[in-house]
Design a protein around this motif. Structure first.
Motif, PDB file in Angstrom:
ATOM      1  N   GLY A 198       0.819  -1.211   0.000  1.00 28.46           N
ATOM      2  CA  GLY A 198       0.000   0.000   0.000  1.00 28.46           C
ATOM      3  C   GLY A 198       0.850   1.257   0.000  1.00 28.46           C
ATOM      4  N   VAL A 199       1.934   1.236   0.779  1.00 32.86           N
ATOM      5  CA  VAL A 199       2.848   2.380   0.804  1.00 32.86           C
ATOM      6  C   VAL A 199       3.479   2.580  -0.568  1.00 32.86           C
ATOM      7  CG1 VAL A 199       5.029   3.224   1.764  1.00 32.86           C
ATOM      8  CG2 VAL A 199       3.308   2.221   3.268  1.00 32.86           C
ATOM      9  N   LEU A 200       3.938   1.494  -1.187  1.00 33.46           N
ATOM     10  CA  LEU A 200       4.541   1.569  -2.514  1.00 33.46           C
ATOM     11  C   LEU A 200       3.550   2.091  -3.543  1.00 33.46           C
ATOM     12  CD1 LEU A 200       6.961   1.063  -4.325  1.00 33.46           C
ATOM     13  CD2 LEU A 200       6.183  -1.293  -4.593  1.00 33.46           C
ATOM     14  N   ALA A 201       2.329   1.580  -3.507  1.00 32.81           N
ATOM     15  CA  ALA A 201       1.297   2.043  -4.444  1.00 32.81           C
ATOM     16  C   ALA A 201       1.011   3.530  -4.240  1.00 32.81           C
ATOM     17  CB  ALA A 201       0.027   1.221  -4.281  1.00 32.81           C
ATOM     18  N   GLY A 202       0.972   3.974  -2.979  1.00 30.98           N
ATOM     19  CA  GLY A 202       0.742   5.388  -2.691  1.00 30.98           C
ATOM     20  C   GLY A 202       1.860   6.272  -3.223  1.00 30.98           C
ATOM     21  N   ARG A 203       3.094   5.810  -3.061  1.00 32.01           N
ATOM     22  CA  ARG A 203       4.232   6.573  -3.575  1.00 32.01           C
ATOM     23  C   ARG A 203       4.207   6.640  -5.090  1.00 32.01           C
ATOM     24  NH1 ARG A 203       8.879   4.016   0.246  1.00 32.01           N
ATOM     25  NH2 ARG A 203       8.292   5.127   2.138  1.00 32.01           N
ATOM     26  N   GLU A 204       3.909   5.521  -5.723  1.00 35.13           N
ATOM     27  CA  GLU A 204       3.847   5.500  -7.185  1.00 35.13           C
ATOM     28  C   GLU A 204       2.744   6.415  -7.698  1.00 35.13           C
ATOM     29  OE1 GLU A 204       3.451   1.364  -8.140  1.00 35.13           O
ATOM     30  OE2 GLU A 204       5.577   0.959  -7.832  1.00 35.13           O
ATOM     31  N   ALA A 205       1.607   6.409  -7.016  1.00 34.04           N
ATOM     32  CA  ALA A 205       0.497   7.278  -7.421  1.00 34.04           C
ATOM     33  C   ALA A 205       0.881   8.744  -7.257  1.00 34.04           C
ATOM     34  CB  ALA A 205      -0.754   6.956  -6.612  1.00 34.04           C
ATOM     35  N   ALA A 206       1.551   9.065  -6.157  1.00 33.95           N
ATOM     36  CA  ALA A 206       1.965  10.455  -5.928  1.00 33.95           C
ATOM     37  C   ALA A 206       2.981  10.892  -6.976  1.00 33.95           C
ATOM     38  CB  ALA A 206       2.542  10.602  -4.523  1.00 33.95           C
ATOM     39  N   THR A 207       3.906  10.009  -7.313  1.00 34.72           N
ATOM     40  CA  THR A 207       4.912  10.331  -8.341  1.00 34.72           C
ATOM     41  C   THR A 207       4.235  10.541  -9.691  1.00 34.72           C
ATOM     42  OG1 THR A 207       6.594   9.085  -7.160  1.00 34.72           O
ATOM     43  CG2 THR A 207       6.991   9.485  -9.505  1.00 34.72           C
ATOM     44  N   ALA A 208       3.289   9.674 -10.018  1.00 41.14           N
ATOM     45  CA  ALA A 208       2.571   9.807 -11.291  1.00 41.14           C
ATOM     46  C   ALA A 208       1.774  11.110 -11.329  1.00 41.14           C
ATOM     47  CB  ALA A 208       1.646   8.606 -11.498  1.00 41.14           C
ATOM     48  N   LEU A 209       1.149  11.480 -10.214  1.00 39.61           N
ATOM     49  CA  LEU A 209       0.379  12.724 -10.162  1.00 39.61           C
ATOM     50  C   LEU A 209       1.299  13.928 -10.335  1.00 39.61           C
ATOM     51  CD1 LEU A 209      -2.250  14.235  -9.782  1.00 39.61           C
ATOM     52  CD2 LEU A 209      -1.910  14.074  -7.302  1.00 39.61           C
ATOM     53  N   ARG A 210       2.448  13.929  -9.654  1.00 37.76           N
ATOM     54  CA  ARG A 210       3.396  15.047  -9.815  1.00 37.76           C
ATOM     55  C   ARG A 210       3.848  15.165 -11.264  1.00 37.76           C
ATOM     56  NH1 ARG A 210       5.203  13.639  -4.605  1.00 37.76           N
ATOM     57  NH2 ARG A 210       6.779  12.219  -5.422  1.00 37.76           N
ATOM     58  N   ALA A 211       4.171  14.024 -11.871  1.00 36.01           N
ATOM     59  CA  ALA A 211       4.619  14.049 -13.274  1.00 36.01           C
ATOM     60  C   ALA A 211       3.504  14.564 -14.186  1.00 36.01           C
ATOM     61  CB  ALA A 211       5.068  12.659 -13.708  1.00 36.01           C
ATOM     62  N   ALA A 212       2.268  14.103 -13.949  1.00 38.35           N
ATOM     63  CA  ALA A 212       1.132  14.543 -14.763  1.00 38.35           C
ATOM     64  C   ALA A 212       0.887  16.043 -14.589  1.00 38.35           C
ATOM     65  CB  ALA A 212      -0.114  13.747 -14.405  1.00 38.35           C
ATOM     66  N   LEU A 213       1.013  16.539 -13.365  1.00 32.73           N
ATOM     67  CA  LEU A 213       0.846  17.975 -13.128  1.00 32.73           C
ATOM     68  C   LEU A 213       1.905  18.777 -13.883  1.00 32.73           C
ATOM     69  CD1 LEU A 213      -0.030  18.181  -9.335  1.00 32.73           C
ATOM     70  CD2 LEU A 213      -1.406  19.079 -11.214  1.00 32.73           C
ATOM     71  N   LEU A 214       3.114  18.263 -13.898  1.00 33.38           N
ATOM     72  CA  LEU A 214       4.189  18.979 -14.584  1.00 33.38           C
ATOM     73  C   LEU A 214       3.980  19.022 -16.093  1.00 33.38           C
ATOM     74  CD1 LEU A 214       7.300  17.782 -12.562  1.00 33.38           C
ATOM     75  CD2 LEU A 214       6.282  20.072 -12.596  1.00 33.38           C
ATOM     76  N   GLU A 215       3.205  18.080 -16.638  1.00 33.74           N
ATOM     77  CA  GLU A 215       2.928  18.072 -18.075  1.00 33.74           C
ATOM     78  C   GLU A 215       1.849  19.075 -18.469  1.00 33.74           C
ATOM     79  OE1 GLU A 215       2.117  14.154 -19.572  1.00 33.74           O
ATOM     80  OE2 GLU A 215       3.820  13.291 -18.506  1.00 33.74           O
ATOM     81  N   LEU A 216       1.060  19.530 -17.510  1.00 31.94           N
ATOM     82  CA  LEU A 216      -0.006  20.494 -17.822  1.00 31.94           C
ATOM     83  C   LEU A 216       0.589  21.850 -18.190  1.00 31.94           C
ATOM     84  CD1 LEU A 216      -2.568  19.944 -14.923  1.00 31.94           C
ATOM     85  CD2 LEU A 216      -2.794  19.198 -17.294  1.00 31.94           C
ATOM     86  N   PRO A 217      -0.104  22.588 -19.056  1.00 33.08           N
ATOM     87  CA  PRO A 217       0.313  23.976 -19.291  1.00 33.08           C
ATOM     88  C   PRO A 217       0.295  24.739 -17.960  1.00 33.08           C
ATOM     89  CG  PRO A 217      -1.349  23.298 -20.883  1.00 33.08           C
ATOM     90  CD  PRO A 217      -1.260  22.200 -19.864  1.00 33.08           C
ATOM     91  N   GLU A 218       1.147  25.739 -17.870  1.00 40.25           N
ATOM     92  CA  GLU A 218       1.352  26.438 -16.606  1.00 40.25           C
ATOM     93  C   GLU A 218       0.060  26.972 -15.983  1.00 40.25           C
ATOM     94  OE1 GLU A 218       4.285  29.293 -17.666  1.00 40.25           O
ATOM     95  OE2 GLU A 218       5.828  27.773 -17.886  1.00 40.25           O
TER      96      GLU A 218
END
Length: 192
Positions: A121-141
């Motif tokens: 569960g901890v690993l899945a949470g970290r992976e989800a948070a990393t994916a969300l940060r990466a997805a946010l960075l792909e959005l226009p400013e």
């Protein structure tokens, strides 16, 4: 207005010119982020602090007096916010004993110790948070700003529109489009 000094733009912000604030934001967003990222050591936190800094500038616009350079005032706000965040992190780490040491935090029957975390569960949470940060960075400013201000800061679309120098309708459209893009990116990441 593009060639105006920082102080002239800030006076225009004080006077209610909706075009001046986005100009100040665009002028300083990259420079401020370049300051904050190494300062706090976390890109996501630095972006949050960037938004909070400009939110404070906008909220404190009436009290701004051009005694010194606008840049100095802006960076002082950012630094103080970063210091506050780092202090909160430090005090949280110091208040939380390492696993296996001492008793649970708090006393009395209403405070029970947290169960041991599930490693998967901890690993899945970290992976989800990393994916969300990466997805946010792909959005226009501006889309990222809308998401950060609405979801993390809890601002209303009307307030975000004021900050971005836009209309409430345009902010709603940006938020909807950004959330759809985030969902698609996260779904794509999940399917990999």
């Amino acid at each position: 207005m593009v060639g105006a000094t920082d102080e002239e733009l800030m006076r225009a912000v004080q006077a209610g010119d909706e075009a001046a604030f986005p100009l100040l934001y665009r002028r300083y967003e990259r420079r401020l982020l370049a300051f904050l990222v190494p300062y706090v050591g976390d890109l996501a936190l630095a972006e949050d602090l960037l938004q909070e800094t400009f939110l404070r500038v906008f909220r404190q616009r009436a009290s701004y007096e051009p005694r010194g350079a606008f840049r100095t005032w802006l960076f002082a706000i950012a630094r103080n916010l970063a210091l506050d965040q780092l202090r909160r992190r430090r005090s949280l780490r110091e208040a939380t004993p390492p696993l296996g040491e001492g008793s649970p935090v708090g006393e009395g029957p209403e405070r029970l110790p947290d169960p041991a975390p599930d490693p998967l569960g901890v690993l899945a949470g970290r992976e989800a948070a990393t994916a969300l940060r990466a997805a946010l960075l792909e959005l226009p400013e501006e889309d990222r700003a809308v998401i950060l201000l609405s979801r993390l800061e809890g601002l209303r679309y009307r307030e975000i529109a004021e900050i971005l120098g836009s209309t409430e309708g345009a902010v709603k459209v940006r938020a909807h489009r950004a959330l759809l893009a985030l969902r698609k990116r996260l779904q794509r990441e999940k399917n990999l």
